[in-house]
Scaffold this motif. Structure first.
Motif, PDB file in Angstrom:
ATOM      1  N   GLN A  39       0.869  -1.173   0.000  1.00 45.35           N
ATOM      2  CA  GLN A  39       0.000   0.000   0.000  1.00 45.35           C
ATOM      3  C   GLN A  39       0.911   1.230   0.000  1.00 45.35           C
ATOM      4  O   GLN A  39       1.544   1.536   0.986  1.00 45.35           O
ATOM      5  CB  GLN A  39      -0.901   0.030   1.240  1.00 45.35           C
ATOM      6  N   TYR A  63      -0.035   4.417  -0.689  1.00 45.01           N
ATOM      7  CA  TYR A  63      -0.716   5.628  -0.253  1.00 45.01           C
ATOM      8  C   TYR A  63      -1.637   5.307   0.911  1.00 45.01           C
ATOM      9  O   TYR A  63      -2.230   4.238   0.982  1.00 45.01           O
ATOM     10  CB  TYR A  63      -1.548   6.234  -1.385  1.00 45.01           C
ATOM     11  N   ASP A  64      -1.759   6.261   1.824  1.00 44.22           N
ATOM     12  CA  ASP A  64      -2.707   6.117   2.924  1.00 44.22           C
ATOM     13  C   ASP A  64      -4.098   6.487   2.426  1.00 44.22           C
ATOM     14  O   ASP A  64      -4.254   7.409   1.626  1.00 44.22           O
ATOM     15  CB  ASP A  64      -2.342   7.037   4.084  1.00 44.22           C
ATOM     16  N   LYS A  65      -5.085   5.785   2.947  1.00 43.48           N
ATOM     17  CA  LYS A  65      -6.458   6.105   2.585  1.00 43.48           C
ATOM     18  C   LYS A  65      -6.869   7.388   3.298  1.00 43.48           C
ATOM     19  O   LYS A  65      -6.549   7.589   4.471  1.00 43.48           O
ATOM     20  CB  LYS A  65      -7.400   4.973   2.970  1.00 43.48           C
ATOM     21  N   ARG A  66      -7.559   8.256   2.576  1.00 41.45           N
ATOM     22  CA  ARG A  66      -8.021   9.514   3.149  1.00 41.45           C
ATOM     23  C   ARG A  66      -9.161   9.237   4.122  1.00 41.45           C
ATOM     24  O   ARG A  66     -10.076   8.468   3.826  1.00 41.45           O
ATOM     25  CB  ARG A  66      -8.483  10.431   2.037  1.00 41.45           C
ATOM     26  N   GLU A  67      -9.080   9.901   5.273  1.00 42.76           N
ATOM     27  CA  GLU A  67     -10.137   9.715   6.265  1.00 42.76           C
ATOM     28  C   GLU A  67     -11.403  10.420   5.790  1.00 42.76           C
ATOM     29  O   GLU A  67     -11.331  11.495   5.211  1.00 42.76           O
ATOM     30  CB  GLU A  67      -9.704  10.312   7.598  1.00 42.76           C
TER      31      GLU A  67
END
Length: 111
Positions: free
Chosen positions: A43, A45-49
């Motif tokens: 992964q 990229y971090d998932k946007r909150e």
């Protein structure tokens, strides 16, 4: 691409041409065949909150705005609780004392 693999150390002998050794770096286990299987998908990229109203309220700017709204609504109610006679007397005292101006303050300090 897109997968995470266990790190492998590959040693190539300079003295014995064609002799290659591979070992897993975590447990130093020698490998007879170099077959790698992915541990998991990578992964990048971090998932946007998702949007949350609490994130706005918890932010410093949200706290300042909340405090100001509270003051705007509570201050008139606090001022209503003061006796009008007392308020007039306090205003007259302030008028009698006079509001010190900047020039008066500077001239009194320089002397």
């Amino acid at each position: 691409m897109g997968y995470l693999f266990s790190p492998v150390r590959v040693d190539i002998s300079a003295r014995n041409p064609g002799k290659i050794q591979a070992a897993m770096t975590e447990n130093r286990r020698a490998l007879q065949e170099l077959v790698l299987e992915p541990l998991r998908e990578e992964q990048y990229y971090d998932k946007r909150e998702p949007f949350s109203l609490m994130s706005i309220v918890k932010s410093p700017m949200g706290l300042m705005i909340g405090f100001m709204v509270l003051v705007v609504f509570l201050m008139p109610k606090l001022m209503d609780n003061i006796d009008p006679e007392e308020m007039k007397r306090a205003q007259e005292e302030m008028r009698n004392q006079g509001v010190p101006s900047l020039t008066n303050l500077l001239s009194s300090r320089s002397s």
